[in-house]
Every structure is written in structure tokens, then in C-alpha cells.
Write a protein that holds these residues in place. Structure first.
Motif, PDB file in Angstrom:
ATOM      1  N   LEU A  15       0.846  -1.187   0.000  1.00 14.52           N
ATOM      2  CA  LEU A  15       0.000   0.000   0.000  1.00 14.52           C
ATOM      3  C   LEU A  15       0.884   1.240   0.000  1.00 14.52           C
ATOM      4  O   LEU A  15       1.702   1.418   0.898  1.00 14.52           O
TER       5      LEU A  15
ATOM      6  N   PRO B 131       0.900   5.124   0.324  1.00 10.21           N
ATOM      7  CA  PRO B 131       0.103   6.295   0.705  1.00 10.21           C
ATOM      8  C   PRO B 131       0.318   7.508  -0.198  1.00 10.21           C
ATOM      9  O   PRO B 131      -0.562   8.362  -0.297  1.00 10.21           O
TER      10      PRO B 131
ATOM     11  N   TRP C 222      -9.280   2.050  -0.235  1.00  6.51           N
ATOM     12  CA  TRP C 222      -7.891   2.254   0.164  1.00  6.51           C
ATOM     13  C   TRP C 222      -7.799   2.628   1.645  1.00  6.51           C
ATOM     14  O   TRP C 222      -6.972   2.081   2.387  1.00  6.51           O
TER      15      TRP C 222
ATOM     16  N   HIS D 199      -5.937   0.270   4.301  1.00 11.39           N
ATOM     17  CA  HIS D 199      -4.776   0.818   4.990  1.00 11.39           C
ATOM     18  C   HIS D 199      -4.964   0.742   6.508  1.00 11.39           C
ATOM     19  O   HIS D 199      -4.039   0.397   7.253  1.00 11.39           O
TER      20      HIS D 199
ATOM     21  N   SER E  59      -2.593  -1.562   8.815  1.00  9.10           N
ATOM     22  CA  SER E  59      -1.775  -0.871   9.822  1.00  9.10           C
ATOM     23  C   SER E  59      -2.064  -1.371  11.230  1.00  9.10           C
ATOM     24  O   SER E  59      -1.259  -1.162  12.142  1.00  9.10           O
TER      25      SER E  59
END
Length: 247
Positions: free
Chosen positions: A156, A158, A177, A181, A185
Motif C-alpha cells: 500500500l 500512501p 484504500w 490501509h 496498519s
């Protein structure tokens, strides 16, 4: 404060039954946006919507599903083959959950059922614009890389808000997304709906429950399908939220 370069495209049908109401919505929305120094363009059928989207850059699309010439779902499907990131708010008189799910699966970010209150419409528009503005102004973050054990690495990025599974672009929408994410995370930890609402920019607008719960479920389902070959599982923790873990 929303960026002064904001442009909104409103695409609604002017038929005999809704003309006066839709004109009022357009007028109210244009006044609201212009008071903030932004601009609005309107279209009343699907072909004009496509033309507008090809001619100009917009920051938000408000799209009626019941359009003449080219219906809203066709416009949305066409749009997502050209632009995965433009926030889209659907307006629909279709009350069946299947129709709303189909719109979200086609790439819409939110939906509102007609008839609706103008204040709710404004609040949803503000939330989508705020989310886009916050995402655009966020400082760079580290790329996340996860190995689910299948040999295909999930990455991923950012900086571009893209996701890759091995060599394959996952073609994630903004909400997909942000949700993916968040789950990655916090791998192995439970993520509740309030945290998801915060990631989507919906916190504080009363959108964590009710209709938004169905929306969250749709996006979880979409991510599960896209991650089938990754070895990463998204578990539903009943009454608490969701957890991503390795299989």
C-alpha cells in the motif's frame, strides 16, 4: 475549510415529476458552494454528464441513478474505468438494498435515498469534500508491505493511494484504500466502526451506524474478494468490528 479550487458536478434528471424539487436542490447547492468561493456545474442526462467529466476536472460528483439517455449506473461504470478517485455520491429512489449495494460495488462512495432532506445532502457532500481535502494534504507516510504467506506481497503506497498484490493493481477506490490501509496498519487487532468512520472522514456526522453499517459491510466484502489470493483474511468480530490476520 474546503480548498478554493473545489468544483462539483451535479447530475440529476429534470422530469415532470421532480423538476421543481430538483431545481430547488440545484439552486440551494449552488448557493452553498458559491458562498464558499467554489463552483458547480449541472447536467440533466447521462450523456451530458460524460461530456462534462471529459471536459473538466471535478472534485465531487453528485449522480442521480434515474437519468435519461444513459442511466446513472452506466455513467458510474464508465467513470471508474477512467477515474478511480473522484468521490461519487449517488441519489436514488431505489429502496432495495440490492440496488444500493450494486451502486457501491460499482464504485460509489456514498448514497442518499430520495426523497431526502437538503441538510443531509449538504452534510454528505461536505464529508466527501473534507475527506478528499484531508487526504490531499496529508504528509507522506511509509509504504506498507505485508506478506500473507502465498508469495504475493500486498503493498500500500500512501503517496499515490494505490494498492498492489504482487504485480496486480488492486484498483482501489478512496474508501477501499482508506479501509484497507487501516486494517493493514492494525494487523491482528480489532478495528471498530468508529475508527472506520474516522478513516473515511465520517466521524461526528452521525454516520457510524444505520445505513453506514451496510456501507461498511459492502466495502469489507469488496476487499475480501480483492484479497482472495493474498493469504490475508478479514474476520468479522461480532459486535466489535473487523480484524485482518494472516491465514
Amino acid at each position: 475549510m474546503i480548498s478554493s479550487s473545489i468544483r462539483v458536478l451535479i447530475v440529476v434528471s429534470f422530469n415532470n415529476n421532480t423538476c421543481a424539487g430538483i431545481q430547488w436542490v440545484n439552486t440551494a447547492l449552488q448557493c452553498r458552494i458559491r458562498q464558499s468561493g467554489h463552483s458547480v456545474r449541472c447536467a440533466d442526462d447521462g450523456l451530458k454528464a460524460k461530456q462534462a467529466l471529459q471536459e473538466e476536472r471535478f472534485d465531487l460528483l453528485v449522480l442521480d441513478l434515474g437519468l435519461p439517455l444513459l442511466d446513472g449506473m452506466q455513467v458510474l461504470t464508465w467513470l471508474r474505468t477512467h477515474n478511480r478517485f473522484l468521490p461519487v455520491l449517488l441519489l436514488t429512489a431505489r429502496i432495495n438494498i440490492e440496488d444500493r449495494v450494486a451502486g457501491l460495488q460499482a464504485g460509489a462512495d456514498d448514497y442518499l435515498i430520495k426523497p431526502f432532506d437538503i441538510h443531509e445532502l449538504m452534510a454528505r457532500i461536505d464529508a466527501l469534500l473534507r475527506r478528499s481535502t484531508v487526504h490531499a494534504s496529508m504528509p507522506p507516510l511509509s509504504t506498507l508491505v505485508v506478506d500473507g504467506g502465498t508469495g504475493l506481497m500486498l503493498k500500500l503506497d500512501p503517496s499515490t493511494r494505490t494498492g498492489w498484490l504482487g504485480p496486480t493493481d488492486l484498483e482501489l477506490t478512496q474508501r477501499e484504500w482508506a479501509l484497507l490501509h487501516l486494517l493493514v496498519s492494525q494487523l491482528g487487532e480489532t478495528v471498530d466502526r468508529h475508527a472506520i468512520a474516522q478513516a473515511w472522514g465520517d466521524a461526528g456526522n452521525g454516520n457510524e451506524g444505520g445505513q453506514s453499517s451496510n456501507t461498511t459491510d459492502v466495502y469489507i466484502h469488496r476487499l475480501r474478494r480483492k484479497l482472495e489470493a493474498s493469504g490475508l483474511l478479514i474476520r468479522t468480530i461480532r459486535g466489535l468490528g473487523y480484524m485482518m490476520r494472516k491465514s
